[in-house]
Design an enzyme around this catalytic site. Sequence first.
Site, PDB file in Angstrom:
ATOM      1  N   LYS A  59      -1.368  65.963  67.347  1.00  0.00           N
ATOM      2  CA  LYS A  59      -2.087  65.879  66.072  1.00  0.00           C
ATOM      3  C   LYS A  59      -3.171  66.955  66.063  1.00  0.00           C
ATOM      4  CE  LYS A  59      -3.617  62.245  62.988  1.00  0.00           C
ATOM      5  NZ  LYS A  59      -3.573  60.812  62.683  1.00  0.00           N
ATOM      6  N   ARG A  88       0.562  44.387  50.950  1.00  0.00           N
ATOM      7  CA  ARG A  88       1.640  44.183  51.930  1.00  0.00           C
ATOM      8  C   ARG A  88       1.646  42.768  52.515  1.00  0.00           C
ATOM      9  NH1 ARG A  88       3.615  49.056  54.515  1.00  0.00           N
ATOM     10  NH2 ARG A  88       4.483  50.122  52.706  1.00  0.00           N
ATOM     11  N   GLU A 112      -0.089  44.881  58.048  1.00  0.00           N
ATOM     12  CA  GLU A 112      -0.969  44.009  57.268  1.00  0.00           C
ATOM     13  C   GLU A 112      -0.418  42.592  57.173  1.00  0.00           C
ATOM     14  OE1 GLU A 112       0.004  47.060  56.354  1.00  0.00           O
ATOM     15  OE2 GLU A 112      -1.855  48.235  56.251  1.00  0.00           O
TER      16      GLU A 112
HETATM   17  C1  LIG Z   1       0.418  50.213  54.603  1.00  0.00           C
HETATM   18  C2  LIG Z   1      -0.603  51.230  55.036  1.00  0.00           C
HETATM   19  N1  LIG Z   1      -1.615  50.850  55.852  1.00  0.00           N
HETATM   20  C3  LIG Z   1      -2.537  51.764  56.241  1.00  0.00           C
HETATM   21  C4  LIG Z   1      -2.454  53.064  55.839  1.00  0.00           C
HETATM   22  C5  LIG Z   1      -3.532  54.073  56.233  1.00  0.00           C
HETATM   23  N2  LIG Z   1      -2.984  55.144  57.079  1.00  0.00           N
HETATM   24  C6  LIG Z   1      -2.698  56.353  56.591  1.00  0.00           C
HETATM   25  S1  LIG Z   1      -2.112  57.390  57.745  1.00  0.00           S
HETATM   26  C7  LIG Z   1      -2.244  56.236  58.930  1.00  0.00           C
HETATM   27  C8  LIG Z   1      -1.836  56.568  60.338  1.00  0.00           C
HETATM   28  C9  LIG Z   1      -0.403  56.931  60.402  1.00  0.00           C
HETATM   29  O1  LIG Z   1      -0.065  57.291  61.708  1.00  0.00           O
HETATM   30  P1  LIG Z   1       1.260  58.110  61.974  1.00  0.00           P
HETATM   31  O2  LIG Z   1       2.354  57.555  61.157  1.00  0.00           O
HETATM   32  O3  LIG Z   1       1.485  58.160  63.422  1.00  0.00           O
HETATM   33  O4  LIG Z   1       0.943  59.533  61.395  1.00  0.00           O
HETATM   34  P2  LIG Z   1      -0.094  60.626  61.976  1.00  0.00           P
HETATM   35  O5  LIG Z   1      -1.307  60.533  61.110  1.00  0.00           O
HETATM   36  O6  LIG Z   1      -0.371  60.307  63.393  1.00  0.00           O
HETATM   37  O7  LIG Z   1       0.622  61.920  61.807  1.00  0.00           O
HETATM   38  C10 LIG Z   1      -2.769  55.046  58.423  1.00  0.00           C
HETATM   39  C11 LIG Z   1      -3.065  53.833  59.216  1.00  0.00           C
HETATM   40  C12 LIG Z   1      -1.399  53.408  54.984  1.00  0.00           C
HETATM   41  N3  LIG Z   1      -1.269  54.646  54.504  1.00  0.00           N
HETATM   42  N4  LIG Z   1      -0.487  52.485  54.614  1.00  0.00           N
END
Ligand SMILES: Cc1ncc(C[n+]2csc(CCOP(=O)(O)OP(=O)(O)O)c2C)c(N)n1
Length: 620
Positions: free
Chosen positions: A281, A392, A364
């Site tokens: 990242k 959710r 969630e």
């Molecule tokens: C249902 C939901 N819960 C929380 C989020 C907030 N959120 C956005 S990106 C993220 C992390 C995602 O991690 P990953 O899929 O590994 O992607 P990375 O940012 O590491 O590339 C979160 C928790 C969301 N977008 N959707």
Amino acid sequence: MKYLNNIKSPSDLKSYSPEELEFICDELRQYIISTINEIGGHLAPTLGAIELTTALHYVYNTPEDKLIWDTGHQAYAHKVLTGRFDSFKTIRKYKGLSGFLKRTESEYDVFGAGHASTSISAGLGMACARDLDNEKFKVVSIIGDGALTGGLAFEALNNAGHLNKQLLVIVNDNDMSISPNIGAFRNYLVKIATNKSYNYVRGKIGRLITRLPKRLKFVETLLKKIESSAKNFFLPTTIFEDLGFRYFGPIDGHNISELVTTLENIKELNTPVVLHTITKKGKGLDYAEHDPVKYHGVKEKKDNPIKKNSEAPIFQNVFAEVSCNLAKENKNIVAITAAMREGTGLVNFAKEFPDRYFDVGIAEAHGVTFSGGLAVNGKIPIVAIYSTFLQRGYDQIIHDIALQKLPVIFCLDRSGLVGEDGATHHGVLDIAYMKCIQGMVVTAPKDGNELQDLLFTATNHVDGPFSIRYPKESSIDFDNTNSNIIKIGSWEVINKGDDILILAVGSMVKRSMDIVKNLKERDIKSEVVNCRFIKPMDLEYLENNCSKFSKIVTIEEGVLDGGFGESIAAWSSSKKLKNDILNIGLPNDFVDHGPRNILLEEVGLDSKALYEKIVKFVDR
Ligand SMILES: Cc1ncc(C[n+]2csc(CCOP(=O)(O)OP(=O)(O)O)c2C)c(N)n1
């Protein structure tokens, strides 16, 4: 930009050699870093997905072949390569490009996104539709290891392994969610990715292959076979294979030539396939690589801090402080987040009470039912989830919490319009969706002190669930003195008047007070009531006062359908009152992105618009 200026669509990408793709990735990285550092937006996620994005558009024939991004916050390079190079500077700006995926924005955004864990389900649906129509396009779903913690993703894997369609699932594994990824599945991915023996053999073979002279190219096939046998030996089978997928990887997600070769090799497989890529990242930007949590997203350079007009902290900081204070006093208080430790303000809670803090992952629905379990055994769960993401967990709130009258506290952060994240993230439905749940107490504080009191009240409320909604903005007033219990269902008259009654909720209380003086200058004396309990309403106040006013205005930052205003209208009608009622709130429509204050103006919820609407209502 030597390359990017000439790439108007992914088909232009195909005119370059695999070696040149590296230069294109460099330019993409440079362009995205310089733009986003200036205008703000998600940064580290996209930097980790640049090679992957470029390789995918190089190998696949988009948009006929379908690339489905999960969440969409990592798809900035995808936007740049798919005809949005020039407009990229408008990303997340008012009327500009969306910060996520949006079907109306581009034919390359084949499925909208914003919430996590949807890409495999959507991809599987497309694959099934394709086969029903005897079409031949390929479907690729790209999902992060964080998004893979969501139950929806597991449901999709389960279904995909069974349906046995061509579907490539790329796991973009950077071992991070917004904060460090957590959970047993994360540990499992780490175990695969860090298998020392296999990685040793793989590394050796990889180096050998790159040094092979052209005339010995045939040896490459042999070496790859050895590598594959080594994989089978050291990593016998993965869970993906047990679920019916073919599994490839782990491969280096920043090695563009390896990505291109691998994708080309697996492209024609007509079964479900998982390609596991290891990425970093923030790749290519030192400080983002070292602190990916901080650089998950960055603010616009000229952005003023939210505190600008006020010394009061934002609601999230009030929540952070008060939840810790309450937890010090009451050992039964526990906090639950669904992968949003930073956003919801639980960083200190996690540090101070590590045993009483639970990050359940992007899960969630599970988080809600898990809290029910905690509540059954005497804990007082504070579930801090953004209003939009709690959607959710809706069935869980009803079936597992409300029906059993469990005292779970829901803190609905980012209620109302969130601003730049836009339609997928606005928390505009929660008044409506919470209000109709039997036994749910639904509240919204007017300021930080009231948030403190409502939280304290909630921790003492044992009869059932309690929800508190607040936006991301200044809390107006917070002095962190003692917490007080507020009588359930009690409102607060904050301005006395006898011409018109203004019933305001949460963020709209201050905005209503802001116009009292102006209304008075027009000889309209308004009574402003802080309706901190959306449900139950203050029936005593309503019974004693409503008939005095011929005109009533309700103001809330939520959709009008099913909103607080409807409760007032229904109550008034049930009493056969003849007051004229004006319900002001958010339109029953999706609101796009932009700065919160501009969006509030657009929907007529800023003080000026409120004033005009009320004057017109009184004059009519
Ligand atoms: C249902 C939901 N819960 C929380 C989020 C907030 N959120 C956005 S990106 C993220 C992390 C995602 O991690 P990953 O899929 O590994 O992607 P990375 O940012 O590491 O590339 C979160 C928790 C969301 N977008 N959707």
